[in-house]
Scaffold this motif. Structure first.
Motif, PDB file in Angstrom:
ATOM      1  N   GLU A 151      -6.594  -3.015   1.818  1.00 53.81           N
ATOM      2  CA  GLU A 151      -7.716  -2.086   1.623  1.00 53.81           C
ATOM      3  C   GLU A 151      -7.145  -0.727   1.264  1.00 53.81           C
ATOM      4  O   GLU A 151      -6.168  -0.277   1.882  1.00 53.81           O
ATOM      5  N   ILE A 152      -7.764  -0.075   0.270  1.00 48.02           N
ATOM      6  CA  ILE A 152      -7.235   1.218  -0.194  1.00 48.02           C
ATOM      7  C   ILE A 152      -8.370   2.237  -0.303  1.00 48.02           C
ATOM      8  O   ILE A 152      -9.533   1.864  -0.418  1.00 48.02           O
ATOM      9  N   PRO A 153      -8.021   3.534  -0.307  1.00 53.56           N
ATOM     10  CA  PRO A 153      -9.059   4.557  -0.482  1.00 53.56           C
ATOM     11  C   PRO A 153      -9.614   4.556  -1.905  1.00 53.56           C
ATOM     12  O   PRO A 153      -9.055   3.903  -2.801  1.00 53.56           O
ATOM     13  N   ASN A 154     -10.671   5.332  -2.072  1.00 54.15           N
ATOM     14  CA  ASN A 154     -11.358   5.349  -3.362  1.00 54.15           C
ATOM     15  C   ASN A 154     -10.679   6.286  -4.371  1.00 54.15           C
ATOM     16  O   ASN A 154     -11.264   7.278  -4.798  1.00 54.15           O
ATOM     17  N   ASP A 155      -9.429   5.967  -4.726  1.00 52.86           N
ATOM     18  CA  ASP A 155      -8.691   6.739  -5.733  1.00 52.86           C
ATOM     19  C   ASP A 155      -8.300   5.807  -6.873  1.00 52.86           C
ATOM     20  O   ASP A 155      -8.080   4.611  -6.646  1.00 52.86           O
ATOM     21  N   PHE A 156      -8.179   6.350  -8.062  1.00 48.62           N
ATOM     22  CA  PHE A 156      -7.810   5.535  -9.220  1.00 48.62           C
ATOM     23  C   PHE A 156      -6.329   5.182  -9.142  1.00 48.62           C
ATOM     24  O   PHE A 156      -5.481   6.036  -8.921  1.00 48.62           O
ATOM     25  N   ILE A 157      -6.036   3.899  -9.327  1.00 51.05           N
ATOM     26  CA  ILE A 157      -4.650   3.440  -9.223  1.00 51.05           C
ATOM     27  C   ILE A 157      -4.196   2.693 -10.487  1.00 51.05           C
ATOM     28  O   ILE A 157      -5.043   2.198 -11.247  1.00 51.05           O
ATOM     29  N   VAL A 158      -2.891   2.641 -10.659  1.00 49.61           N
ATOM     30  CA  VAL A 158      -2.308   1.844 -11.757  1.00 49.61           C
ATOM     31  C   VAL A 158      -1.085   1.093 -11.231  1.00 49.61           C
ATOM     32  O   VAL A 158      -0.534   1.438 -10.182  1.00 49.61           O
ATOM     33  N   GLY A 159      -0.659   0.117 -12.023  1.00 51.72           N
ATOM     34  CA  GLY A 159       0.558  -0.630 -11.710  1.00 51.72           C
ATOM     35  C   GLY A 159       0.247  -2.026 -11.212  1.00 51.72           C
ATOM     36  O   GLY A 159      -0.893  -2.341 -10.877  1.00 51.72           O
ATOM     37  N   TYR A 160       1.260  -2.871 -11.227  1.00 51.96           N
ATOM     38  CA  TYR A 160       1.137  -4.253 -10.776  1.00 51.96           C
ATOM     39  C   TYR A 160      -0.066  -4.947 -11.460  1.00 51.96           C
ATOM     40  O   TYR A 160      -0.900  -5.579 -10.826  1.00 51.96           O
ATOM     41  N   GLY A 161      -0.164  -4.746 -12.763  1.00 52.09           N
ATOM     42  CA  GLY A 161      -1.223  -5.390 -13.545  1.00 52.09           C
ATOM     43  C   GLY A 161      -2.359  -4.464 -13.904  1.00 52.09           C
ATOM     44  O   GLY A 161      -3.071  -4.685 -14.891  1.00 52.09           O
ATOM     45  N   LEU A 162      -2.542  -3.419 -13.116  1.00 46.76           N
ATOM     46  CA  LEU A 162      -3.675  -2.504 -13.380  1.00 46.76           C
ATOM     47  C   LEU A 162      -3.260  -1.395 -14.344  1.00 46.76           C
ATOM     48  O   LEU A 162      -2.153  -0.844 -14.214  1.00 46.76           O
ATOM     49  N   ASP A 163      -4.154  -1.041 -15.242  1.00 46.91           N
ATOM     50  CA  ASP A 163      -3.801  -0.100 -16.313  1.00 46.91           C
ATOM     51  C   ASP A 163      -4.598   1.195 -16.264  1.00 46.91           C
ATOM     52  O   ASP A 163      -5.669   1.269 -15.663  1.00 46.91           O
ATOM     53  N   TYR A 164      -4.041   2.193 -16.953  1.00 46.47           N
ATOM     54  CA  TYR A 164      -4.836   3.359 -17.328  1.00 46.47           C
ATOM     55  C   TYR A 164      -4.798   3.402 -18.848  1.00 46.47           C
ATOM     56  O   TYR A 164      -3.743   3.619 -19.440  1.00 46.47           O
ATOM     57  N   ASP A 165      -5.931   3.111 -19.457  1.00 46.35           N
ATOM     58  CA  ASP A 165      -6.051   3.087 -20.912  1.00 46.35           C
ATOM     59  C   ASP A 165      -4.936   2.257 -21.566  1.00 46.35           C
ATOM     60  O   ASP A 165      -4.292   2.688 -22.515  1.00 46.35           O
ATOM     61  N   GLY A 166      -4.719   1.068 -20.997  1.00 46.78           N
ATOM     62  CA  GLY A 166      -3.770   0.121 -21.586  1.00 46.78           C
ATOM     63  C   GLY A 166      -2.358   0.207 -21.040  1.00 46.78           C
ATOM     64  O   GLY A 166      -1.599  -0.755 -21.121  1.00 46.78           O
ATOM     65  N   TYR A 167      -1.976   1.343 -20.497  1.00 46.08           N
ATOM     66  CA  TYR A 167      -0.610   1.517 -20.024  1.00 46.08           C
ATOM     67  C   TYR A 167      -0.505   1.409 -18.504  1.00 46.08           C
ATOM     68  O   TYR A 167      -1.478   1.648 -17.796  1.00 46.08           O
ATOM     69  N   GLY A 168       0.686   1.077 -18.043  1.00 45.41           N
ATOM     70  CA  GLY A 168       0.972   1.085 -16.603  1.00 45.41           C
ATOM     71  C   GLY A 168       0.913  -0.288 -15.958  1.00 45.41           C
ATOM     72  O   GLY A 168       1.272  -0.443 -14.794  1.00 45.41           O
ATOM     73  N   ARG A 169       0.511  -1.310 -16.713  1.00 41.32           N
ATOM     74  CA  ARG A 169       0.386  -2.643 -16.110  1.00 41.32           C
ATOM     75  C   ARG A 169       1.738  -3.181 -15.667  1.00 41.32           C
ATOM     76  O   ARG A 169       1.835  -4.007 -14.773  1.00 41.32           O
ATOM     77  N   ASN A 170       2.810  -2.739 -16.342  1.00 42.21           N
ATOM     78  CA  ASN A 170       4.155  -3.256 -16.072  1.00 42.21           C
ATOM     79  C   ASN A 170       4.844  -2.600 -14.877  1.00 42.21           C
ATOM     80  O   ASN A 170       5.932  -3.018 -14.498  1.00 42.21           O
ATOM     81  N   LEU A 171       4.233  -1.608 -14.284  1.00 42.45           N
ATOM     82  CA  LEU A 171       4.857  -0.982 -13.109  1.00 42.45           C
ATOM     83  C   LEU A 171       4.864  -1.977 -11.950  1.00 42.45           C
ATOM     84  O   LEU A 171       3.841  -2.591 -11.653  1.00 42.45           O
ATOM     85  N   ILE A 172       6.011  -2.102 -11.297  1.00 43.64           N
ATOM     86  CA  ILE A 172       6.114  -3.114 -10.229  1.00 43.64           C
ATOM     87  C   ILE A 172       5.449  -2.639  -8.936  1.00 43.64           C
ATOM     88  O   ILE A 172       4.968  -3.433  -8.138  1.00 43.64           O
ATOM     89  N   ASP A 173       5.409  -1.329  -8.734  1.00 45.89           N
ATOM     90  CA  ASP A 173       4.716  -0.757  -7.573  1.00 45.89           C
ATOM     91  C   ASP A 173       3.324  -0.295  -8.012  1.00 45.89           C
ATOM     92  O   ASP A 173       3.035  -0.229  -9.211  1.00 45.89           O
ATOM     93  N   ILE A 174       2.491   0.064  -7.039  1.00 43.98           N
ATOM     94  CA  ILE A 174       1.172   0.623  -7.360  1.00 43.98           C
ATOM     95  C   ILE A 174       1.218   2.130  -7.143  1.00 43.98           C
ATOM     96  O   ILE A 174       1.776   2.621  -6.149  1.00 43.98           O
ATOM     97  N   TYR A 175       0.652   2.851  -8.103  1.00 48.29           N
ATOM     98  CA  TYR A 175       0.637   4.319  -8.086  1.00 48.29           C
ATOM     99  C   TYR A 175      -0.806   4.809  -8.012  1.00 48.29           C
ATOM    100  O   TYR A 175      -1.706   4.170  -8.554  1.00 48.29           O
ATOM    101  N   SER A 176      -0.999   5.960  -7.359  1.00 49.17           N
ATOM    102  CA  SER A 176      -2.356   6.512  -7.341  1.00 49.17           C
ATOM    103  C   SER A 176      -2.371   7.869  -8.039  1.00 49.17           C
ATOM    104  O   SER A 176      -1.362   8.588  -8.066  1.00 49.17           O
ATOM    105  N   VAL A 177      -3.518   8.178  -8.607  1.00 54.41           N
ATOM    106  CA  VAL A 177      -3.628   9.374  -9.446  1.00 54.41           C
ATOM    107  C   VAL A 177      -3.466  10.637  -8.600  1.00 54.41           C
ATOM    108  O   VAL A 177      -3.915  10.694  -7.454  1.00 54.41           O
ATOM    109  N   VAL A 178      -2.795  11.609  -9.189  1.00 48.79           N
ATOM    110  CA  VAL A 178      -2.637  12.908  -8.522  1.00 48.79           C
ATOM    111  C   VAL A 178      -3.713  13.824  -9.097  1.00 48.79           C
ATOM    112  O   VAL A 178      -3.791  13.998 -10.318  1.00 48.79           O
ATOM    113  N   ASN A 179      -4.549  14.345  -8.232  1.00 50.06           N
ATOM    114  CA  ASN A 179      -5.607  15.258  -8.714  1.00 50.06           C
ATOM    115  C   ASN A 179      -5.015  16.642  -8.904  1.00 50.06           C
ATOM    116  O   ASN A 179      -4.631  17.295  -7.941  1.00 50.06           O
ATOM    117  N   GLU A 180      -4.944  17.043 -10.187  1.00 48.73           N
ATOM    118  CA  GLU A 180      -4.293  18.345 -10.460  1.00 48.73           C
ATOM    119  C   GLU A 180      -5.335  19.395 -10.816  1.00 48.73           C
ATOM    120  O   GLU A 180      -6.437  19.093 -11.207  1.00 48.73           O
TER     121      GLU A 180
END
Ligand SMILES: O=P(O)(O)OC[C@H]1O[C@H](OP(=O)(O)OP(=O)(O)O)[C@H](O)[C@@H]1O
Ligand SMILES: Nc1nc2[nH]cnc2c(=O)[nH]1
Length: 180
Positions: A151-180
């Motif tokens: 279970e994870i918080p409601n933040d946008f994540i990428v990696g381990y298959g999940l993408d941001y606009d097509g990229y990031g699926r190949n990341l082996i770990d999961i990353y969460s967006v940094v709100n800047e």
């Protein structure tokens, strides 16, 4: 802290691969007990679920198990106004089968709700759902989930298959967006 930049966004390391793998190992152990003698058909929902499905399926030690890969295709039906999503690529007979849907993430729950509705019309014996990730605070549909990895918080994540606009699926770990 490990960071990656994709397009306009920065992401920071959120779930290391070891933790992802451990959660999948637990899930597989449970499935091996629950699904023994059930001749299960696993259905991997592309694209995002491909890594999760591969990691899980090699740990399923039931020889009578199958896997199939589907996609949700958007189409504007002649008599519909909204954006209807139809399950495509399913060639197996579903009637009478024990089906296990494999999703990478359940966020609003709209996708899995739609998939369950479509599968139930094909008269399976039973349908269960396994998701690697769940955002409980984002759910707007009431969905029944049989296996949840993390279970994870409601933040946008990428990696381990999940993408941001097509990229990031190949990341082996999961990353969460940094709100800047
Ligand atoms: O619970 P929801 O809010 O419906 O979100 C979950 C869905 O979103 C992602 O798919 P996406 O449409 O991004 O397609 P992809 O898997 O091809 O990246 C994910 O793979 C789930 O299917
Ligand atoms: N990449 C990605 N896809 C999603 N689909 C639904 N939620 C998410 C998310 O947090 N990240």
């Amino acid at each position: 802290m490990k960071k990656v930049k994709i397009h306009d966004k920065t992401f920071q390391l959120f779930i290391p691969y070891e933790k992802i793998r451990a959660s999948i190992e637990l899930m597989a152990e449970k499935m091996n007990k629950d699904l023994a003698d059930k001749n299960p058909l696993f259905i991997c929902v592309l694209n995002g679920s491909f890594m999760f499905a591969a990691e899980l399926f090699k740990r399923i030690d039931l020889i009578n198990s199958e896997i199939s890969f589907v996609k949700l295709a958007s189409y504007a039906g002649e008599h519909t106004t909204g954006n209807v999503k139809q399950l495509i690529g399913l060639n197996e007979k579903i009637e009478g089968r024990t089906v296990v849907v494999l999703e990478d993430i359940v966020d609003s729950g709209i996708t899995i709700d739609n998939i369950q509705d479509q599968l139930k019309k094909l008269k399976p014996k039973e349908v269960s759902v396994a998701t690697l990730l769940l955002k409980p605070d984002a759910l707007i549909k009431e969905v029944e989930l049989d296996y949840v990895g993390l279970e994870i918080p409601n933040d946008f994540i990428v990696g381990y298959g999940l993408d941001y606009d097509g990229y990031g699926r190949n990341l082996i770990d999961i990353y969460s967006v940094v709100n800047e």
